[in-house]
Every structure is written in C-alpha cells, then in structure tokens.
Design an enzyme around this catalytic site. Sequence first.
Site, PDB file in Angstrom:
ATOM      1  N   CYS A   3       0.661  -0.791  -0.065  1.00  0.00           N
ATOM      2  CA  CYS A   3       0.282  -0.170   0.276  1.00  0.00           C
ATOM      3  C   CYS A   3       1.010   1.349   0.317  1.00  0.00           C
ATOM      4  O   CYS A   3       2.113   1.530  -0.464  1.00  0.00           O
ATOM      5  CB  CYS A   3      -1.153  -0.054   0.887  1.00  0.00           C
ATOM      6  N   ARG A   9      -3.407  -0.343   5.711  1.00  0.00           N
ATOM      7  CA  ARG A   9      -3.542  -1.940   5.008  1.00  0.00           C
ATOM      8  C   ARG A   9      -3.167  -2.752   4.494  1.00  0.00           C
ATOM      9  O   ARG A   9      -3.094  -3.909   4.908  1.00  0.00           O
ATOM     10  CB  ARG A   9      -4.749  -1.359   3.802  1.00  0.00           C
ATOM     11  N   ASP A 114      -8.498   3.664   1.363  1.00  0.00           N
ATOM     12  CA  ASP A 114      -7.154   3.836   2.940  1.00  0.00           C
ATOM     13  C   ASP A 114      -7.672   4.494   3.715  1.00  0.00           C
ATOM     14  O   ASP A 114      -8.769   5.333   3.395  1.00  0.00           O
ATOM     15  CB  ASP A 114      -6.809   5.167   1.888  1.00  0.00           C
TER      16      ASP A 114
HETATM   17  P1  4NP Z   1      -1.281   2.917   3.677  1.00  0.00           P
HETATM   18  O1  4NP Z   1      -2.130   4.209   4.858  1.00  0.00           O
HETATM   19  O2  4NP Z   1      -1.105   3.213   2.711  1.00  0.00           O
HETATM   20  O3  4NP Z   1      -2.824   1.532   4.355  1.00  0.00           O
HETATM   21  O4  4NP Z   1      -0.649   2.850   5.343  1.00  0.00           O
HETATM   22  C1  4NP Z   1      -1.800   5.420   4.552  1.00  0.00           C
HETATM   23  C2  4NP Z   1      -1.173   5.561   5.937  1.00  0.00           C
HETATM   24  C3  4NP Z   1      -0.203   6.924   5.948  1.00  0.00           C
HETATM   25  C4  4NP Z   1      -0.234   7.890   5.146  1.00  0.00           C
HETATM   26  C5  4NP Z   1      -1.092   7.800   3.684  1.00  0.00           C
HETATM   27  C6  4NP Z   1      -1.660   6.843   3.854  1.00  0.00           C
HETATM   28  N1  4NP Z   1       0.904   8.523   4.911  1.00  0.00           N
HETATM   29  O5  4NP Z   1       0.608   9.941   4.536  1.00  0.00           O
HETATM   30  O6  4NP Z   1       1.539   9.056   6.121  1.00  0.00           O
END
Ligand code: 4NP
Length: 143
Positions: A3, A9, A114
Amino acid sequence: MVCLGNICRSPLAEGIVRHLAADAQLDWEVASAGTGNWHVGQPADKRSIAVARSYGYDISKQRAKHFNAGMFEDFDHILVMDKNNLRDVLKLAKNDEQRNKVRLFLTEEADVTDPYFDDQLFDPVFQTIEQRAKKLVEELRDK
Ligand code: 4NP
C-alpha cells in the site's frame, strides 16, 4: 502486500494472509511494504493493530518497509491495495515477468479504501481484506 504507507492496509493483508496460510499448513513467505518511505521501521497504525486484534490476529510485531525493486525477485505475487500503488510499483518493474507478478489485491478493479484519515473505516477495511484474503489463499494454494 503493498500500500502507500505500509501502516494501515497492507500490514492487515500481511498478517491475515500469513495467519490463514499457516492454518492451511502452507509454507509461504508473506510480507508487506509501502510505496512511500515515511513510516519505515514503525509498527502498523494503532487502529490497524486494534482492529486486527479484535478479530483474533496479532500484527503488532510487523514493521513498515519501503517497496523496492529487489522484491520482484523475492516474491512470486505482488498484491497492491489501490491503483496508485499499482502505478508506482509497475514503474519499478524491469520486464514483463516482473510486471506479471503485480495485480490488485481486490478483484474487479476495486481499490481497498485508504482508512488513514477516517477511524470509522478500519473495521470495514479489515473485513474487506479478510474476506478477499480467504479467497486468495484458496486461489494460490495449488499454484
Ligand atoms: P496505508 O495508509 O497506505 O494503508 O498504510 C496510509 C498511511 C499513511 C499515509 C498514507 C496512507 N501517510 O500519508 O502518511
């Protein structure tokens, strides 16, 4: 399992698939990584850890990694959570063999939402990932 941040995720997908594969006595190496590097070395988001725990999965020991091109060699299947991840991972692929390892985790072109900015999304995101993970283990176990 890939991800963006590797804290919400894909750590869920990693933990769930590893657990289900172990239950099915499959000797699989399961890992996750993010296309972004902001959270490298950190545990999963506490909301992902909590929702996983509430359904009987422990993802607390996993640490975030940055997706890198070497992972095309290390893994047979690269499952990405959304179409941005798909684009970013495919940019790093060197040939068709590598490109062919990459696909969306969900079927039907759907993205795993997300949940980072909305606490309420962690439960439905968990359920979506767990449901698909069960099918995926069945799909890949004989390959
Ligand atoms: P992930 O969610 O891609 O599902 O881990 C996110 C976690 C952190 C960030 C963006 C999406 N971020 O911008 O820090």
